[in-house]
Design an enzyme around this catalytic site. Structure first.
Site, PDB file in Angstrom:
ATOM      1  N   CYS A   1       0.810  -1.229   0.000  1.00  0.00           N
ATOM      2  CA  CYS A   1       0.000   0.000   0.000  1.00  0.00           C
ATOM      3  C   CYS A   1       0.836   1.269   0.000  1.00  0.00           C
ATOM      4  O   CYS A   1       0.343   2.314  -0.423  1.00  0.00           O
ATOM      5  CB  CYS A   1      -0.924   0.001   1.208  1.00  0.00           C
ATOM      6  SG  CYS A   1      -2.207  -1.254   1.112  1.00  0.00           S
TER       7      CYS A   1
ATOM      8  N   ASN B   1      -0.556  -1.191  -7.136  1.00  0.00           N
ATOM      9  CA  ASN B   1      -0.534  -2.268  -6.137  1.00  0.00           C
ATOM     10  C   ASN B   1      -1.885  -2.965  -6.124  1.00  0.00           C
ATOM     11  O   ASN B   1      -2.174  -3.754  -7.013  1.00  0.00           O
ATOM     12  CB  ASN B   1      -0.156  -1.703  -4.762  1.00  0.00           C
ATOM     13  CG  ASN B   1      -0.210  -2.775  -3.680  1.00  0.00           C
ATOM     14  OD1 ASN B   1       0.280  -3.881  -3.881  1.00  0.00           O
ATOM     15  ND2 ASN B   1      -0.816  -2.480  -2.548  1.00  0.00           N
ATOM     16  N   GLU B   2      -2.726  -2.667  -5.166  1.00  0.00           N
ATOM     17  CA  GLU B   2      -4.047  -3.309  -5.133  1.00  0.00           C
ATOM     18  C   GLU B   2      -5.046  -2.325  -5.731  1.00  0.00           C
ATOM     19  O   GLU B   2      -5.682  -1.562  -5.012  1.00  0.00           O
ATOM     20  CB  GLU B   2      -4.417  -3.670  -3.698  1.00  0.00           C
ATOM     21  CG  GLU B   2      -3.579  -4.800  -3.157  1.00  0.00           C
ATOM     22  CD  GLU B   2      -3.904  -5.170  -1.714  1.00  0.00           C
ATOM     23  OE1 GLU B   2      -4.526  -4.362  -0.999  1.00  0.00           O
ATOM     24  OE2 GLU B   2      -3.513  -6.273  -1.307  1.00  0.00           O
TER      25      GLU B   2
HETATM   26  O1  AHR Z   1       1.142  -6.669   3.335  1.00  0.00           O
HETATM   27  C1  AHR Z   1       0.378  -5.695   3.958  1.00  0.00           C
HETATM   28  C2  AHR Z   1      -0.576  -5.017   3.012  1.00  0.00           C
HETATM   29  O2  AHR Z   1      -1.516  -5.929   2.543  1.00  0.00           O
HETATM   30  C3  AHR Z   1       0.026  -4.477   1.754  1.00  0.00           C
HETATM   31  O3  AHR Z   1       0.536  -3.211   1.931  1.00  0.00           O
HETATM   32  C4  AHR Z   1      -1.120  -4.429   0.806  1.00  0.00           C
HETATM   33  O4  AHR Z   1      -0.731  -4.546  -0.529  1.00  0.00           O
HETATM   34  C5  AHR Z   1      -2.023  -5.524   1.293  1.00  0.00           C
HETATM   35  O5  AHR Z   1      -3.306  -5.085   1.444  1.00  0.00           O
END
Ligand code: AHR
Length: 670
Positions: A239, A376-377
């Site tokens: 994140c 990322n997500e």
């Molecule tokens: O690994 C912890 C968090 O989990 C990461 O930052 C994120 O990509 C996921 O939601």
């Protein structure tokens, strides 16, 4: 690889009981290659993984750039925080002046990250930038102190640093610690009391860092990463790539060049969870992209940087149309340029703009970057879920077009968002194929039930689409069991048999997160835990390491009654996979017994004849909730042993009684 204790396995002989599970391994049929990148590491600055963790800097807020300039410091006497310092992007510094009486003190004291911890007889490198703004000479007394001592003197090590002249200069001094101290502090007295002295970028590192580098990494933690044999190294998150808003996203350009001038960034993990709140958690960027690439080189890992796609964290900013929160589709140029410049930084010639920066940092040779993750997500929205449309994939397309045009050999990694199934995953997975990304990043933090029932996850994946990067995964115990414990790690081992069996489609897998400071974590379970003096490897760490060290080069077909061994009905909680290693000539079989009973096995090594000795490695334990600890770091570790392989009627035969809740690897020369 650590040294294992050796045990001998008792084989159960040829009289096989009725319930014996017959496993066939076809050693003649080499399957898909196991990619060298298959098992790797995911690094994110969460749980104080970077500042206060791997990055060996011991001074918190060394440049006085935290929003509260003196957070982490105690200042006393006549001091002033000023903001016209020598480093443009870190302008704050402290002016130390005469305290008004020769018996009084002006000075500063830093509390470090959960204390300044020093080891007996270890040497520490103190440095700072300083000047005497009105001219002349002054002296700073720098000491390591134990403020809680009942002893005569709080200072247990000290050195004087002489400052001279009106110009800013860097001064260094070494301090040897005569004792181990977990909770010390760094004190700086203006000892030449009457001469005003300005101080900036105050730093303390152990001299003995990983590879002895000055802006170095904690040796024990870097060694633990090296020992994982990571084939791929993903950074900087997670994140923090996205940021809670665009300003706080990770900006790689701010993380390179001289450390004194790398601007501070927020760390979203300082406030993400109100119940685990760390107001002093920021990113100094001292561990930046140059250092990441350097570590990849040290570890022999492919670098996999992930960059912002112009979307801030979508969890925290659910309306993707909100002005100013995300970069609009038609305002992505600078974000895309960041991606192109990153490739130039890693691979470009020394006379290119960013290749020059790399060369000036001491690495004229290219880093040979091959992979780049975008976002990322992130996710798109369908009509039932906001109706905002292809928010992520429209952006990804723009990145992809630009990167493919300039750097056609770079492998692009997209994402299927935060979930491993459900509407968002179902929407994104086909779009990854349409966009022709090379790989997509899947995340799954799931409970025991999920891990037990998804052994066949990858067997049905579309073989014509992009490859998979299982970029974040871990088994999170249900019913308030979301921390490290043996059983969930065992289920990760079970799940990874499915990753291995499907090595044609899964090209990378990284457990997450990697690090956690015992006193500063926000998220668990994690692979490696540490405090300021010690560390331990979790059982999940050992699972990852065992896969990486025994990854082989090609999958071998392994079945039970013609079916993959994936905890299916009638398989009594067994999971298994097999590979061949062309370089060693070994057949490597991994079996995980997730059940609470020992399971008799008869492994038929088709294509092999005669008797042999097999090496076995066993990870077993009889307490589901147990885990290694700082005080007992080797409570649960892999144990090495051996067993005999019988001639069998048609092929060599490995008979074993695999204990309950056990991960066992059998290695036999063909
Ligand atoms: O690994 C912890 C968090 O989990 C990461 O930052 C994120 O990509 C996921 O939601």
């Amino acid at each position: 690889m650590r040294k294992f204790a050796t045990i001998s396995l008792l084989t159960i002989g040829l009289s096989v009981a009725a319930q014996t599970h017959v496993i066939d391994v076809n050693t003649k049929k080499l399957g898909a290659p196991v990619q060298p990148t298959m098992y790797g590491i995911f690094f994110e600055d969460i749980n104080y993984a970077a500042d206060g963790g791997l990055y060996a800097e011991m001074v918190k807020n060394r440049s006085f750039e935290f929003p509260q300039s003196l957070m982490g410091w105690r200042a006393y006497g006549n001091f002033e925080v000023r903001s016209d310092g020598p480093f443009e992007r870190n302008p704050h510094y402290v002016r130390l002046g005469y305290a008004g009486h020769s018996d009084k003190f002006t000075g500063l004291e830093n509390e470090g990250f959960f204390g300044i911890a020093t080891k007996k007889d270890a040497t520490y490198r103190f440095s700072l930038w300083a000047r005497c703004p009105e001219g002349g000479k002054s002296t700073l007394e720098v000491s390591l102190v134990d403020n809680d001592t009942m002893g005569e003197d709080q200072r247990f090590a000290r050195v004087n640093v002489n400052i001279e002249g009106k110009e800013w200069k860097k001064y260094t001094a070494e301090i040897k610690s005569p004792r181990t101290e977990a909770k010390g502090a760094l004190r700086i007295f203006l000892a030449g009391k009457k001469v005003t002295t300005d101080v900036e970028h105050i730093s303390l590192f152990p001299v003995d860092t990983w590879k002895g580098r000055e802006n170095g990494m904690r040796k024990d933690l870097a060694q633990a990463l090296y020992d994982m044999h990571p084939g791929v190294f993903r950074f900087p998150g997670g994140c923090i790539v996205e940021g809670v808003n665009l300003e706080s996203r990770y900006q790689w350009k701010n993380s390179v060049g001289p450390v004194e001038n790398r601007p501070l960034n927020e760390n979203r993990w300082h406030y993400t969870f109100g119940h685990r709140f760390y107001p002093d958690y920021f990113q100094s960027y001292g561990l930046g992209f140059f250092e990441f690439f350097q570590l990849c080189e040290d570890f022999g890992s492919e670098a996999l940087p992930v960059i912002s796609c112009g979307l801030s964290c979508q969890f925290q900013n659910p309306d993707p149309t909100e002005p100013g929160v995300h970069a609009a589709l038609d305002s992505l140029d600078s974000y895309i340029q960041d991606a192109l410049d990153l490739i130039e930084f890693a691979n470009g010639p020394v006379d290119s703009q960013w290749g020059k920066v790399r060369a000036e940092m001491g690495h004229p040779e290219p880093f040979n970057l091959k992979y780049l993750g975008v976002g990322n997500e992130q996710w798109d929205y369908d009509e039932q879920h906001g109706g905002f449309g292809p928010v992520f994939t429209a952006r990804l397309k723009k990145f992809s077009d630009a990167i493919r045009a300039k750097y056609p050999n770079i492998k692009l990694i997209g994402t299927t968002g935060p979930n491993s199934e459900g509407w968002d995953f179902d929407l994104l997975q086909p779009r990854m194929k349409e966009l022709k990304v090379d790989l997509y990043d899947e995340h799954y933090y799931r409970n025991e039930k999920w891990f037990l029932s998804h052994g066949l996850r990858y067997d049905s994946y579309d073989r014509k689409g992009p490859r998979v990067f299982a970029g974040e995964f871990a088994c999170h115990g249900a019913n308030n069991h979301k921390w490290n414990h043996y059983y969930t790690s065992l289920l990760e081992a079970a799940h990874m048999t499915g990753i291995e069996r499907n090595a044609d489609i899964v090209h990378m897998a990284t457990y997450a997160p990697l690090f956690a400071h015992i006193e500063g974590w926000q998220w668990r379970p994690d692979a490696i835990w540490f405090d300021n003096l010690r560390m331990f490897k979790s059982v999940s760490y050992y699972v990852q390491q065992l896969y990486a060290v025994n990854k082989g080069t090609n999958v071998l077909p392994l079945t039970m009654q013609g079916k993959p061994v994936a905890g299916q009905e009638g398989q009594d909680g067994l999971f298994a996979s097999s590979v061949f290693d062309k370089t060693t000539g070994e057949v490597i079989i991994k079996v995980v017994n997730t059940s609470d009973k020992a399971q008799p096995l008869s492994i038929q090594l088709q294509g092999m004849k005669g008797t042999r000795t097999a090496q076995i490695i066993t990870l077993t334990h009889d307490g589901d909730d147990d885990e290694n600890t700082l005080d007992n770091p080797e409570k649960i570790i892999p144990i090495e042993g051996s067993c005999q392989i019988d001639a069998g009627k048609k092929s060599s035969l490995l008979l074993d009684d695999i204990p309950a809740k056990t991960f066992r690897i059998y290695k036999v020369k063909k």
